[in-house]
Design a protein around this motif. Structure first.
Motif, PDB file in Angstrom:
ATOM      1  N   GLN A  57       0.784  -1.232   0.000  1.00  0.00           N
ATOM      2  CA  GLN A  57       0.000   0.000   0.000  1.00  0.00           C
ATOM      3  C   GLN A  57       0.820   1.289   0.000  1.00  0.00           C
ATOM      4  O   GLN A  57       0.296   2.348  -0.353  1.00  0.00           O
ATOM      5  CB  GLN A  57      -0.934   0.008   1.211  1.00  0.00           C
ATOM      6  N   ASN A  58       2.084   1.247   0.389  1.00  0.00           N
ATOM      7  CA  ASN A  58       2.849   2.498   0.502  1.00  0.00           C
ATOM      8  C   ASN A  58       2.920   3.249  -0.817  1.00  0.00           C
ATOM      9  O   ASN A  58       2.639   4.450  -0.893  1.00  0.00           O
ATOM     10  CB  ASN A  58       4.260   2.211   1.016  1.00  0.00           C
ATOM     11  N   PHE A  59       3.302   2.554  -1.868  1.00  0.00           N
ATOM     12  CA  PHE A  59       3.402   3.182  -3.185  1.00  0.00           C
ATOM     13  C   PHE A  59       2.031   3.619  -3.686  1.00  0.00           C
ATOM     14  O   PHE A  59       1.876   4.701  -4.263  1.00  0.00           O
ATOM     15  CB  PHE A  59       4.032   2.205  -4.166  1.00  0.00           C
ATOM     16  N   VAL A  60       1.025   2.785  -3.443  1.00  0.00           N
ATOM     17  CA  VAL A  60      -0.328   3.065  -3.913  1.00  0.00           C
ATOM     18  C   VAL A  60      -0.846   4.389  -3.353  1.00  0.00           C
ATOM     19  O   VAL A  60      -1.447   5.194  -4.068  1.00  0.00           O
ATOM     20  CB  VAL A  60      -1.273   1.911  -3.518  1.00  0.00           C
ATOM     21  N   THR A  61      -0.601   4.640  -2.080  1.00  0.00           N
ATOM     22  CA  THR A  61      -1.196   5.804  -1.416  1.00  0.00           C
ATOM     23  C   THR A  61      -0.306   7.041  -1.400  1.00  0.00           C
ATOM     24  O   THR A  61      -0.807   8.144  -1.191  1.00  0.00           O
ATOM     25  CB  THR A  61      -1.571   5.453   0.032  1.00  0.00           C
ATOM     26  N   LYS A  62       1.001   6.892  -1.634  1.00  0.00           N
ATOM     27  CA  LYS A  62       1.916   8.016  -1.454  1.00  0.00           C
ATOM     28  C   LYS A  62       2.589   8.528  -2.725  1.00  0.00           C
ATOM     29  O   LYS A  62       3.087   9.659  -2.736  1.00  0.00           O
ATOM     30  CB  LYS A  62       3.019   7.633  -0.456  1.00  0.00           C
ATOM     31  N   SER A  63       2.653   7.733  -3.774  1.00  0.00           N
ATOM     32  CA  SER A  63       3.501   8.095  -4.913  1.00  0.00           C
ATOM     33  C   SER A  63       2.843   9.025  -5.916  1.00  0.00           C
ATOM     34  O   SER A  63       3.525   9.760  -6.638  1.00  0.00           O
ATOM     35  CB  SER A  63       3.953   6.831  -5.645  1.00  0.00           C
ATOM     36  N   GLY A  64       1.514   8.970  -6.021  1.00  0.00           N
ATOM     37  CA  GLY A  64       0.830   9.735  -7.055  1.00  0.00           C
ATOM     38  C   GLY A  64       1.041   9.188  -8.451  1.00  0.00           C
ATOM     39  O   GLY A  64       0.853   9.895  -9.449  1.00  0.00           O
ATOM     40  N   ALA A  65       1.417   7.909  -8.552  1.00  0.00           N
ATOM     41  CA  ALA A  65       1.797   7.345  -9.847  1.00  0.00           C
ATOM     42  C   ALA A  65       0.619   7.071 -10.771  1.00  0.00           C
ATOM     43  O   ALA A  65       0.783   7.021 -11.992  1.00  0.00           O
ATOM     44  CB  ALA A  65       2.564   6.037  -9.615  1.00  0.00           C
ATOM     45  N   GLN A  66      -0.584   6.907 -10.213  1.00  0.00           N
ATOM     46  CA  GLN A  66      -1.696   6.438 -11.029  1.00  0.00           C
ATOM     47  C   GLN A  66      -2.039   7.402 -12.160  1.00  0.00           C
ATOM     48  O   GLN A  66      -2.416   6.973 -13.253  1.00  0.00           O
ATOM     49  CB  GLN A  66      -2.923   6.192 -10.146  1.00  0.00           C
ATOM     50  N   GLN A  67      -1.941   8.705 -11.919  1.00  0.00           N
ATOM     51  CA  GLN A  67      -2.296   9.665 -12.975  1.00  0.00           C
ATOM     52  C   GLN A  67      -1.381   9.510 -14.185  1.00  0.00           C
ATOM     53  O   GLN A  67      -1.807   9.673 -15.327  1.00  0.00           O
ATOM     54  CB  GLN A  67      -2.236  11.090 -12.448  1.00  0.00           C
ATOM     55  N   PHE A  68      -0.127   9.167 -13.952  1.00  0.00           N
ATOM     56  CA  PHE A  68       0.831   9.004 -15.054  1.00  0.00           C
ATOM     57  C   PHE A  68       0.676   7.632 -15.705  1.00  0.00           C
ATOM     58  O   PHE A  68       0.869   7.491 -16.922  1.00  0.00           O
ATOM     59  CB  PHE A  68       2.242   9.233 -14.545  1.00  0.00           C
ATOM     60  N   ALA A  69       0.303   6.633 -14.919  1.00  0.00           N
ATOM     61  CA  ALA A  69      -0.007   5.329 -15.488  1.00  0.00           C
ATOM     62  C   ALA A  69      -1.228   5.417 -16.398  1.00  0.00           C
ATOM     63  O   ALA A  69      -1.272   4.789 -17.463  1.00  0.00           O
ATOM     64  CB  ALA A  69      -0.238   4.309 -14.377  1.00  0.00           C
ATOM     65  N   ALA A  70      -2.215   6.219 -15.989  1.00  0.00           N
ATOM     66  CA  ALA A  70      -3.399   6.425 -16.827  1.00  0.00           C
ATOM     67  C   ALA A  70      -3.029   7.155 -18.114  1.00  0.00           C
ATOM     68  O   ALA A  70      -3.523   6.832 -19.198  1.00  0.00           O
ATOM     69  CB  ALA A  70      -4.451   7.204 -16.053  1.00  0.00           C
ATOM     70  N   LYS A  71      -2.164   8.133 -18.014  1.00  0.00           N
ATOM     71  CA  LYS A  71      -1.733   8.891 -19.191  1.00  0.00           C
ATOM     72  C   LYS A  71      -1.057   7.992 -20.220  1.00  0.00           C
ATOM     73  O   LYS A  71      -1.307   8.110 -21.430  1.00  0.00           O
ATOM     74  CB  LYS A  71      -0.775  10.008 -18.763  1.00  0.00           C
ATOM     75  N   HIS A  72      -0.206   7.095 -19.758  1.00  0.00           N
ATOM     76  CA  HIS A  72       0.578   6.260 -20.664  1.00  0.00           C
ATOM     77  C   HIS A  72      -0.053   4.888 -20.927  1.00  0.00           C
ATOM     78  O   HIS A  72       0.490   4.111 -21.725  1.00  0.00           O
ATOM     79  CB  HIS A  72       1.985   6.066 -20.101  1.00  0.00           C
TER      80      HIS A  72
END
Length: 279
Positions: A57-72
Protein backbone atom coordinates in the motif's frame (compact mmCIF):
# COMPACT_ATOMS: atom_id res chain seq x y z
CA UNK A 1 -8.00 -14.75 -5.59
CA UNK A 2 -10.25 -12.43 -3.58
CA UNK A 3 -10.91 -8.74 -4.16
CA UNK A 4 -10.35 -6.70 -0.98
CA UNK A 5 -10.87 -3.10 -2.16
CA UNK A 6 -11.57 -1.28 -5.41
CA UNK A 7 -11.63 2.46 -6.12
CA UNK A 8 -11.99 4.48 -9.30
CA UNK A 9 -8.95 6.69 -9.87
CA UNK A 10 -8.07 8.76 -12.95
CA UNK A 11 -10.75 6.80 -14.86
CA UNK A 12 -9.01 3.54 -13.99
CA UNK A 13 -9.34 1.11 -11.09
CA UNK A 14 -7.08 0.79 -8.05
CA UNK A 15 -7.65 -2.67 -6.59
CA UNK A 16 -6.22 -4.88 -3.85
CA UNK A 17 -6.36 -8.68 -3.84
CA UNK A 18 -5.35 -11.60 -1.66
CA UNK A 19 -4.43 -15.05 -2.93
CA UNK A 20 -2.78 -18.21 -1.71
CA UNK A 21 0.78 -18.18 -3.03
CA UNK A 22 2.58 -21.48 -3.52
CA UNK A 23 6.09 -20.08 -3.80
CA UNK A 24 6.00 -18.38 -0.38
CA UNK A 25 3.63 -20.88 1.24
CA UNK A 26 1.16 -18.33 2.62
CA UNK A 27 -1.59 -15.90 1.71
CA UNK A 28 -0.21 -12.86 -0.10
CA UNK A 29 -1.66 -9.44 -0.81
CA UNK A 30 -0.97 -7.33 -3.88
CA UNK A 31 -2.37 -4.17 -5.41
CA UNK A 32 -2.94 -3.36 -9.06
CA UNK A 33 -3.80 -0.17 -10.87
CA UNK A 34 -5.61 -0.79 -14.15
CA UNK A 35 -5.59 2.32 -16.36
CA UNK A 36 -8.71 3.22 -18.39
CA UNK A 37 -7.12 1.77 -21.54
CA UNK A 38 -7.43 -1.70 -19.97
CA UNK A 39 -11.20 -1.47 -20.50
CA UNK A 40 -10.71 -1.91 -24.25
CA UNK A 41 -7.33 -3.61 -24.75
CA UNK A 42 -4.55 -5.37 -22.82
CA UNK A 43 -1.92 -3.02 -21.42
CA UNK A 44 1.74 -3.46 -20.39
CA UNK A 45 2.67 -3.82 -16.72
CA UNK A 46 5.10 -2.04 -14.42
CA UNK A 47 5.95 -4.07 -11.30
CA UNK A 48 6.80 -1.90 -8.29
CA UNK A 49 8.80 -3.33 -5.37
CA UNK A 50 8.71 -1.41 -2.10
CA UNK A 51 11.31 -1.09 0.63
CA UNK A 52 11.95 -2.17 4.21
CA UNK A 53 8.89 -2.16 6.53
CA UNK A 54 6.53 -1.40 3.61
CA UNK A 55 3.51 -3.30 2.27
CA UNK A 56 1.74 -3.22 -1.09
CA UNK A 57 0.00 0.00 0.00
CA UNK A 58 2.85 2.50 0.50
CA UNK A 59 3.40 3.18 -3.19
CA UNK A 60 -0.33 3.07 -3.91
CA UNK A 61 -1.20 5.80 -1.42
CA UNK A 62 1.92 8.02 -1.45
CA UNK A 63 3.50 8.10 -4.91
CA UNK A 64 0.83 9.74 -7.06
CA UNK A 65 1.80 7.35 -9.85
CA UNK A 66 -1.70 6.44 -11.03
CA UNK A 67 -2.30 9.67 -12.98
CA UNK A 68 0.83 9.00 -15.05
CA UNK A 69 -0.01 5.33 -15.49
CA UNK A 70 -3.40 6.42 -16.83
CA UNK A 71 -1.73 8.89 -19.19
CA UNK A 72 0.58 6.26 -20.66
CA UNK A 73 -1.78 3.28 -20.47
CA UNK A 74 0.35 1.21 -18.09
CA UNK A 75 -0.85 -1.08 -15.31
CA UNK A 76 1.08 -1.02 -12.02
CA UNK A 77 1.35 -4.11 -9.83
CA UNK A 78 2.60 -3.75 -6.24
CA UNK A 79 3.34 -6.95 -4.31
CA UNK A 80 3.95 -7.09 -0.60
CA UNK A 81 7.56 -6.99 0.60
CA UNK A 82 7.63 -10.39 2.32
CA UNK A 83 5.50 -13.39 3.21
CA UNK A 84 3.06 -12.76 6.06
CA UNK A 85 1.23 -14.77 8.71
CA UNK A 86 1.54 -16.05 12.25
CA UNK A 87 3.45 -19.09 11.01
CA UNK A 88 6.04 -17.04 9.05
CA UNK A 89 9.30 -16.59 11.01
CA UNK A 90 10.43 -13.05 11.79
CA UNK A 91 13.69 -11.50 12.96
CA UNK A 92 14.41 -13.15 16.32
CA UNK A 93 15.36 -9.74 17.72
CA UNK A 94 12.26 -8.10 16.22
CA UNK A 95 14.42 -5.71 14.19
CA UNK A 96 12.79 -3.90 11.26
CA UNK A 97 15.51 -4.63 8.69
CA UNK A 98 14.95 -8.39 8.40
CA UNK A 99 12.08 -10.87 8.32
CA UNK A 100 8.50 -9.63 8.01
CA UNK A 101 8.44 -6.63 5.67
CA UNK A 102 12.03 -7.31 4.63
CA UNK A 103 12.12 -10.24 2.22
CA UNK A 104 14.89 -8.65 0.09
CA UNK A 105 13.43 -10.33 -3.03
CA UNK A 106 15.69 -13.38 -2.72
CA UNK A 107 15.08 -17.11 -2.54
CA UNK A 108 16.19 -18.10 0.94
CA UNK A 109 18.21 -21.29 1.25
CA UNK A 110 18.64 -21.38 5.05
CA UNK A 111 16.29 -22.62 7.77
CA UNK A 112 13.85 -21.48 9.01
CA UNK A 113 13.52 -18.88 6.26
CA UNK A 114 13.54 -21.09 3.16
CA UNK A 115 10.05 -22.51 3.75
CA UNK A 116 8.49 -19.07 3.18
CA UNK A 117 11.01 -16.49 1.97
CA UNK A 118 11.01 -17.28 -1.74
CA UNK A 119 10.20 -13.73 -2.80
CA UNK A 120 12.33 -13.89 -5.93
CA UNK A 121 10.23 -16.73 -7.35
CA UNK A 122 7.03 -15.00 -6.26
CA UNK A 123 7.87 -11.72 -8.04
CA UNK A 124 9.49 -13.21 -11.14
CA UNK A 125 7.21 -16.18 -11.80
CA UNK A 126 4.11 -16.70 -9.69
CA UNK A 127 2.67 -13.20 -9.47
CA UNK A 128 3.12 -12.38 -13.21
CA UNK A 129 1.45 -15.68 -14.14
CA UNK A 130 -1.54 -14.75 -12.00
CA UNK A 131 -1.71 -11.16 -13.23
CA UNK A 132 -1.43 -12.14 -16.89
CA UNK A 133 -4.17 -14.75 -16.47
CA UNK A 134 -6.66 -12.65 -14.53
CA UNK A 135 -6.30 -9.11 -15.92
CA UNK A 136 -6.27 -7.32 -19.26
CA UNK A 137 -2.49 -7.05 -19.50
CA UNK A 138 0.16 -8.06 -21.99
CA UNK A 139 3.43 -9.87 -21.36
CA UNK A 140 5.34 -6.61 -21.79
CA UNK A 141 6.85 -5.98 -18.35
CA UNK A 142 9.00 -3.39 -16.63
CA UNK A 143 10.15 -3.29 -13.02
CA UNK A 144 10.96 -0.54 -10.55
CA UNK A 145 11.31 -0.06 -6.80
CA UNK A 146 12.62 1.90 -3.84
CA UNK A 147 15.50 1.13 -1.46
CA UNK A 148 15.28 -2.63 -0.74
CA UNK A 149 12.77 -2.72 -3.60
CA UNK A 150 15.19 -0.82 -5.82
CA UNK A 151 17.71 -3.56 -5.09
CA UNK A 152 15.05 -6.12 -5.96
CA UNK A 153 14.03 -4.40 -9.19
CA UNK A 154 17.57 -4.06 -10.50
CA UNK A 155 18.72 -7.56 -9.58
CA UNK A 156 15.58 -9.20 -10.94
CA UNK A 157 15.84 -7.39 -14.28
CA UNK A 158 19.58 -8.04 -14.51
CA UNK A 159 19.01 -11.75 -13.90
CA UNK A 160 16.05 -11.94 -16.33
CA UNK A 161 16.74 -9.57 -19.24
CA UNK A 162 14.38 -11.50 -21.50
CA UNK A 163 11.44 -10.82 -19.17
CA UNK A 164 11.68 -7.05 -18.74
CA UNK A 165 11.72 -4.21 -21.25
CA UNK A 166 13.25 -1.76 -18.77
CA UNK A 167 14.18 -1.28 -15.11
CA UNK A 168 14.41 1.67 -12.73
CA UNK A 169 14.98 2.40 -9.07
CA UNK A 170 14.85 5.09 -6.42
CA UNK A 171 17.58 4.99 -3.76
CA UNK A 172 18.45 1.32 -4.37
CA UNK A 173 20.64 -0.75 -2.09
CA UNK A 174 23.05 -1.02 -4.98
CA UNK A 175 25.74 -3.26 -3.48
CA UNK A 176 24.18 -5.23 -0.61
CA UNK A 177 27.27 -7.40 -0.15
CA UNK A 178 29.03 -4.22 1.05
CA UNK A 179 26.47 -2.70 3.45
CA UNK A 180 25.04 -3.63 6.88
CA UNK A 181 21.45 -4.12 5.66
CA UNK A 182 22.54 -6.41 2.87
CA UNK A 183 25.14 -8.34 4.84
CA UNK A 184 22.60 -9.16 7.53
CA UNK A 185 19.83 -10.18 5.14
CA UNK A 186 21.95 -12.13 2.68
CA UNK A 187 23.86 -13.84 5.48
CA UNK A 188 20.69 -15.05 7.19
CA UNK A 189 18.70 -15.90 4.05
CA UNK A 190 21.56 -17.41 2.01
CA UNK A 191 24.20 -18.51 4.53
CA UNK A 192 27.84 -17.64 5.03
CA UNK A 193 29.13 -18.30 1.50
CA UNK A 194 29.51 -14.75 0.19
CA UNK A 195 30.00 -15.95 -3.37
CA UNK A 196 26.29 -16.84 -3.35
CA UNK A 197 25.44 -13.30 -2.24
CA UNK A 198 26.78 -11.93 -5.52
CA UNK A 199 23.78 -13.42 -7.32
CA UNK A 200 21.63 -10.76 -5.63
CA UNK A 201 23.97 -7.77 -5.92
CA UNK A 202 23.32 -5.26 -8.72
CA UNK A 203 26.94 -4.19 -9.10
CA UNK A 204 28.17 -7.78 -9.31
CA UNK A 205 25.46 -8.68 -11.82
CA UNK A 206 26.25 -5.71 -14.06
CA UNK A 207 29.88 -6.84 -14.21
CA UNK A 208 28.88 -10.16 -15.77
CA UNK A 209 25.84 -9.04 -17.77
CA UNK A 210 25.72 -9.93 -21.45
CA UNK A 211 22.14 -8.85 -22.29
CA UNK A 212 21.44 -5.28 -21.23
CA UNK A 213 18.15 -3.91 -19.92
CA UNK A 214 17.76 -0.10 -20.18
CA UNK A 215 17.90 1.41 -16.70
CA UNK A 216 17.21 4.63 -14.82
CA UNK A 217 18.20 5.27 -11.18
CA UNK A 218 17.52 8.36 -9.07
CA UNK A 219 19.30 8.99 -5.76
CA UNK A 220 18.82 11.95 -3.42
CA UNK A 221 21.96 13.70 -2.18
CA UNK A 222 20.36 14.34 1.25
CA UNK A 223 19.47 10.69 1.83
CA UNK A 224 20.49 9.68 5.37
CA UNK A 225 21.29 6.16 4.15
CA UNK A 226 23.41 7.21 1.17
CA UNK A 227 26.89 6.65 2.54
CA UNK A 228 26.50 3.61 4.78
CA UNK A 229 23.81 1.54 3.07
CA UNK A 230 23.20 2.44 -0.57
CA UNK A 231 26.65 2.52 -2.26
CA UNK A 232 25.45 4.70 -5.13
CA UNK A 233 28.96 5.71 -6.15
CA UNK A 234 29.89 2.05 -6.54
CA UNK A 235 26.91 1.65 -8.87
CA UNK A 236 27.96 4.72 -10.88
CA UNK A 237 31.50 3.41 -11.21
CA UNK A 238 30.36 -0.10 -12.16
CA UNK A 239 27.95 1.17 -14.81
CA UNK A 240 30.67 3.37 -16.27
CA UNK A 241 33.29 0.61 -16.42
CA UNK A 242 30.83 -1.86 -17.97
CA UNK A 243 29.42 0.72 -20.38
CA UNK A 244 26.00 -0.45 -19.23
CA UNK A 245 22.91 1.46 -20.54
CA UNK A 246 21.82 2.78 -17.13
CA UNK A 247 21.52 6.44 -16.20
CA UNK A 248 22.23 7.12 -12.52
CA UNK A 249 21.13 10.61 -11.49
CA UNK A 250 22.03 12.35 -8.23
CA UNK A 251 19.18 14.66 -7.24
CA UNK A 252 20.41 17.54 -5.02
CA UNK A 253 18.62 18.01 -1.70
CA UNK A 254 16.25 15.04 -1.89
CA UNK A 255 16.05 12.43 0.86
CA UNK A 256 14.88 8.79 1.15
CA UNK A 257 11.16 9.53 1.47
CA UNK A 258 8.13 9.18 -0.75
CA UNK A 259 8.28 12.95 -1.33
CA UNK A 260 11.35 12.13 -3.43
CA UNK A 261 9.55 9.34 -5.26
CA UNK A 262 6.48 11.49 -5.93
CA UNK A 263 8.70 14.18 -7.46
CA UNK A 264 10.26 11.92 -10.11
CA UNK A 265 7.77 9.09 -10.60
CA UNK A 266 6.31 10.74 -13.70
CA UNK A 267 9.72 10.59 -15.37
CA UNK A 268 10.15 6.94 -14.43
CA UNK A 269 6.78 5.90 -15.83
CA UNK A 270 7.49 7.83 -19.05
CA UNK A 271 10.88 6.10 -19.24
CA UNK A 272 9.26 2.68 -19.03
CA UNK A 273 6.42 3.61 -21.39
CA UNK A 274 8.83 4.46 -24.21
CA UNK A 275 10.17 0.90 -24.06
CA UNK A 276 6.71 -0.63 -24.45
CA UNK A 277 5.02 -1.14 -27.78
CA UNK A 278 2.01 1.06 -28.58
CA UNK A 279 1.82 3.09 -25.33
Amino acid sequence: MELVTSQKLFDGQQQQYTHQAESVNCEMTFSIYLPPQADTQPVPVLYWLSGLTCTDQNFVTKSGAQQFAAKHGVAIVCPDTSPRGAEVPDDPEQAWDFGLGAGFYVNATQSPWKQYYQMYDYVVQELPRLVEKKFAVTTQRAISGHSMGGHGALTIALKNPERYRSMSAFSPIAAPINCPWGQKALGLYLGDDQEKWKDYDSCELIKVSSNAVPGLVDQGSADDFLQQQLNTQQLIDTVSRANYPMQVRMQPGYDHSYFFIATFIEQHIAFHAKHFDNT
